[in-house]
Write an enzyme that holds these catalytic residues in place. Sequence first.
Site, PDB file in Angstrom:
ATOM      1  N   GLY A  25       0.838  -1.194   0.000  1.00 39.64           N
ATOM      2  CA  GLY A  25       0.000   0.000   0.000  1.00 39.64           C
ATOM      3  C   GLY A  25       0.871   1.242   0.000  1.00 39.64           C
ATOM      4  CG  ASP A  55       9.885   1.625  -3.954  1.00 36.46           C
ATOM      5  OD1 ASP A  55      10.711   1.353  -4.846  1.00 36.46           O
ATOM      6  OD2 ASP A  55       8.655   1.589  -4.135  1.00 36.46           O
ATOM      7  CB  VAL A  94       2.895   0.733   4.661  1.00 44.24           C
ATOM      8  CG1 VAL A  94       2.565   2.205   4.438  1.00 44.24           C
ATOM      9  CG2 VAL A  94       1.648  -0.027   5.089  1.00 44.24           C
ATOM     10  CE  LYS A  95       7.385   4.436  -2.988  1.00 40.71           C
ATOM     11  NZ  LYS A  95       7.519   4.227  -4.456  1.00 40.71           N
ATOM     12  CB  THR A  96       4.767   6.256   4.005  1.00 42.54           C
ATOM     13  OG1 THR A  96       4.115   7.508   4.194  1.00 42.54           O
ATOM     14  CG2 THR A  96       5.768   6.023   5.121  1.00 42.54           C
TER      15      THR A  96
END
Length: 292
Positions: free
Chosen positions: A172, A250, A202-204
Amino acid sequence: MAEQDFSKKEKNYHADIPQKSEAFYLKGSNGYDWGMRNRLARIFNPKSGKTVMLAFDHGYFQGPTTGLERVDVTIRPLIPYADALMLTRGVLRSMIEPSVTNSVVMRASGGPSILKELSNEQIAVDMEDALRMNVSAVAVQVFIGGEYETQSVHNMTRLVDRGMRYGIPVLGVTAVGKDLVRDVRYISLATRILAELGAAIVKTYHVPGFEQVAAACPVPIVIAGGKKLPEREALQMARDAINQGASGVDMGRNIFQSDSPVAMIGAVRKVVHDSSSVKEAYQYYEEMKNRK
């Protein structure tokens, strides 16, 4: 028909050695089925527990991004240095050799371009097609606070349901719109919602107070590289994020728009996997950049 076992050697059941049942090394991932954990283990290095993902899926909404005009020319030299490739199915099928052994995190949402309201995304990939391409995870953008917030959340939860059926994790991605403040309060809210609703990763964004974000999120977090920064600043951001609880990075533009992309992704690996200091990683970058 298999032959019978005629061996006269005495069988040894090692009854004195208890069978090991070790916990899976990734945060919040021990309850998944074997296939799901195996795919996560392709993304996150089992030795370090971290990942260096190379993001080059930008074209799905903004076309030929600077540095990605020719993916076959600019990205292929970087592939050996990435743990995972984050990309679209079109680029995977048309420009990535099937002999690569990297894990693949495939963009599974899309719809609007940069000319429209970005939060109006839909699911753009069928999970069976993801299986055909042997991906390790699928990625979906979620716009907490955006105009189409609920729709984007439902995109993710539908992918989570389908992913559970086939053993494919969902990444997400917290999307920050132009009217939303990128601070610890918002990032904590968005990441927790994605994890609560089933995202396996989770990517944030990295923000001041990120240790609070990482502590409150029950699944692994990877940070986005965001806009292009000077190389030393990008390495500092990666170092701070790892120190504060991130499970990897990422990165896209901070690698493929670098003056020396191969040197830069190698320096990022030093930070993420080798616990190198920013000084050590930047020195490596400079040495590789200047190597003839």
